[in-house]
Write a protein that holds these residues in place. Structure first.
Motif, PDB file in Angstrom:
ATOM      1  N   UNK A 127      41.562  34.890 180.190  1.00 52.11           N
ATOM      2  CA  UNK A 127      41.908  35.029 181.604  1.00 52.11           C
ATOM      3  C   UNK A 127      40.669  34.888 182.481  1.00 52.11           C
ATOM      4  N   UNK A 128      39.545  35.497 182.054  1.00 55.16           N
ATOM      5  CA  UNK A 128      38.298  35.392 182.807  1.00 55.16           C
ATOM      6  C   UNK A 128      37.791  33.952 182.828  1.00 55.16           C
ATOM      7  N   UNK A 129      37.918  33.265 181.696  1.00 55.29           N
ATOM      8  CA  UNK A 129      37.497  31.858 181.639  1.00 55.29           C
ATOM      9  C   UNK A 129      38.323  31.020 182.611  1.00 55.29           C
ATOM     10  N   UNK A 130      39.624  31.213 182.613  1.00 50.38           N
ATOM     11  CA  UNK A 130      40.499  30.472 183.528  1.00 50.38           C
ATOM     12  C   UNK A 130      40.208  30.827 184.980  1.00 50.38           C
ATOM     13  N   UNK A 131      39.939  32.101 185.230  1.00 40.85           N
ATOM     14  CA  UNK A 131      39.609  32.539 186.589  1.00 40.85           C
ATOM     15  C   UNK A 131      38.318  31.888 187.067  1.00 40.85           C
ATOM     16  N   UNK A 132      37.326  31.838 186.194  1.00 40.28           N
ATOM     17  CA  UNK A 132      36.070  31.181 186.554  1.00 40.28           C
ATOM     18  C   UNK A 132      36.247  29.706 186.837  1.00 40.28           C
ATOM     19  N   UNK A 133      37.061  29.023 186.026  1.00 38.91           N
ATOM     20  CA  UNK A 133      37.305  27.596 186.235  1.00 38.91           C
ATOM     21  C   UNK A 133      38.071  27.352 187.539  1.00 38.91           C
ATOM     22  N   UNK A 134      39.050  28.197 187.833  1.00 37.85           N
ATOM     23  CA  UNK A 134      39.806  28.057 189.089  1.00 37.85           C
ATOM     24  C   UNK A 134      38.899  28.271 190.296  1.00 37.85           C
ATOM     25  N   UNK A 135      38.022  29.263 190.201  1.00 39.81           N
ATOM     26  CA  UNK A 135      37.086  29.496 191.297  1.00 39.81           C
ATOM     27  C   UNK A 135      36.151  28.304 191.491  1.00 39.81           C
ATOM     28  N   UNK A 136      35.652  27.742 190.386  1.00 35.23           N
ATOM     29  CA  UNK A 136      34.756  26.588 190.489  1.00 35.23           C
ATOM     30  C   UNK A 136      35.473  25.390 191.117  1.00 35.23           C
ATOM     31  N   UNK A 137      36.710  25.142 190.729  1.00 35.68           N
ATOM     32  CA  UNK A 137      37.473  24.044 191.314  1.00 35.68           C
ATOM     33  C   UNK A 137      37.721  24.262 192.793  1.00 35.68           C
ATOM     34  N   UNK A 138      38.030  25.490 193.166  1.00 37.82           N
ATOM     35  CA  UNK A 138      38.224  25.801 194.586  1.00 37.82           C
ATOM     36  C   UNK A 138      36.936  25.590 195.366  1.00 37.82           C
ATOM     37  N   UNK A 139      35.837  26.054 194.794  1.00 41.56           N
ATOM     38  CA  UNK A 139      34.547  25.907 195.469  1.00 41.56           C
ATOM     39  C   UNK A 139      34.153  24.440 195.618  1.00 41.56           C
ATOM     40  N   UNK A 171      42.842  38.102 175.154  1.00 43.41           N
ATOM     41  CA  UNK A 171      43.621  37.710 176.333  1.00 43.41           C
ATOM     42  C   UNK A 171      42.797  37.848 177.611  1.00 43.41           C
ATOM     43  N   UNK A 172      42.036  38.943 177.722  1.00 50.77           N
ATOM     44  CA  UNK A 172      41.187  39.150 178.893  1.00 50.77           C
ATOM     45  C   UNK A 172      40.098  38.086 178.968  1.00 50.77           C
ATOM     46  N   UNK A 173      39.521  37.729 177.829  1.00 51.66           N
ATOM     47  CA  UNK A 173      38.462  36.718 177.803  1.00 51.66           C
ATOM     48  C   UNK A 173      38.973  35.380 178.320  1.00 51.66           C
ATOM     49  N   UNK A 203      45.510  30.933 181.426  1.00 52.58           N
ATOM     50  CA  UNK A 203      44.827  31.423 180.226  1.00 52.58           C
ATOM     51  C   UNK A 203      45.578  30.987 178.973  1.00 52.58           C
ATOM     52  N   UNK A 204      46.915  30.991 179.035  1.00 56.51           N
ATOM     53  CA  UNK A 204      47.695  30.498 177.907  1.00 56.51           C
ATOM     54  C   UNK A 204      47.538  29.005 177.705  1.00 56.51           C
ATOM     55  N   UNK A 205      47.490  28.259 178.801  1.00 57.05           N
ATOM     56  CA  UNK A 205      47.303  26.806 178.721  1.00 57.05           C
ATOM     57  C   UNK A 205      45.943  26.476 178.103  1.00 57.05           C
TER      58      UNK A 205
END
Length: 220
Positions: free
Chosen positions: A201-213, A197-199, A151-153
Motif C-alpha cells: 500500500x505504501x509503495x502504491x501510495x508513493x507511486x501515486x504521489x509521484x505521478x500526481x507531482x 499488505x501495508x508495504x 496495492x493489489x494490482x
C-alpha cells in the motif's frame, strides 16, 4: 415463572409450594430430581424463550464476518479490473513506478501517509486554511483508497514477475485479479500478512504521489 435458556434444573432438595411455570423453546430442557417436589404442578409454555448457544452464536458471527470479507474482496477485485481496463496507461505507470523503485516509493508513501494528515490538521486550525484543510483531508482519503486498490494490482504484477523470472513489468486485467485475491489471502496471515499488505500500500501510495507531482503539480 422461569424464563429458560438451555436448561431448567430442580435439584435433590428443591421444594416449591406452588406451581412452576417455565417458558422455553423446548419442553425437555427441564431436569427434575426424583426427590424434588412441586406442589402446584409444572406448567410448560412454548416459544417464550429461545435457548442461547454460545457455540452457535460464534459460528454465526464467523459466517457473517467471512461473508463480509468475501464481498469486500470481490468488490476490490472488480474495481481493480475495471481500473486496469479503463485506465490502462495510468495503471501501467503506477505499476512501473512502484516496481522500478520499490523501496524509494515505500519511503515516499510513508512520508505522505504521515505528513499529509498533520498538514491538514494544521490548516484546519487556521482561519484562512480551514477549507483548504478539509479539501486536503478529502483528497488524502481518496488517494488512500486508491492506493489500497492499486496495492493489489502492483502485488499481482510483482508476483507474476517473480514467478516467471522476467525483468519486464507486465500488466493485464488478470494480473490485477490475481494480485487482489492473493494479497487478500496474504492479509489473513497474522502480523506478517498485514506487514506485506501495508508495504505494498505504501509503495502504491508513493507511486501515486509521484505521478500526481509529475503530471499535475509540476504543470500548474
Amino acid at each position: 415463572v422461569v424464563e429458560a435458556g438451555k436448561k431448567v434444573a430442580l435439584g435433590e432438595n428443591a421444594q416449591i409450594g406452588g406451581a412452576l411455570l417455565y417458558h422455553a423453546a423446548l419442553e425437555d430442557i427441564l431436569e427434575q430430581h426424583a426427590s424434588s417436589t412441586v406442589a402446584g404442578g409444572i406448567i410448560y409454555e412454548e416459544g417464550k424463550a429461545a435457548p442461547y448457544d454460545k457455540e452457535t452464536a460464534a459460528k454465526g458471527l464467523a459466517a457473517v464476518f467471512g461473508a463480509f470479507i468475501l464481498l469486500k474482496m470481490l468488490a476490490v477485485a472488480v474495481t481493480a479490473v475495471v481500473l486496469v481496463l479503463l485506465f490502462r496507461r495510468f495503471s501501467q505507470s503506477v505499476v512501473t513506478h512502484s516496481l522500478d523503485a520499490f523501496w524509494t516509493q515505500a519511503l515516499r508513501g510513508f512520508v505522505v501517509l504521515v505528513v499529509v494528515p498533520v498538514a491538514a490538521v494544521i490548516l484546519l486550525l487556521t482561519i484562512f486554511g480551514f477549507h483548504l484543510g478539509l479539501f486536503v483531508l478529502f483528497a488524502y482519503g481518496l488517494i488512500l483508497m486508491t492506493a489500497c486498490i492499486y496495492s493489489g494490482i502492483v502485488f499481482g504484477s510483482w508476483l507474476v514477475r517473480v514467478i516467471k523470472r522476467e525483468q519486464s513489468i507486465q500488466l493485464t486485467w488478470w494480473h490485477a485479479l490475481l494480485g487482489v485475491l492473493a494479497l487478500s489471502l496474504v492479509r489473513l496471515v497474522p502480523l506478517f500478512g498485514w506487514i506485506i499488505a501495508l508495504l505494498f500500500m505504501l509503495v502504491s501510495l508513493g507511486a501515486l504521489y509521484q505521478l500526481f507531482r509529475d503530471r499535475v503539480w509540476s504543470r500548474r
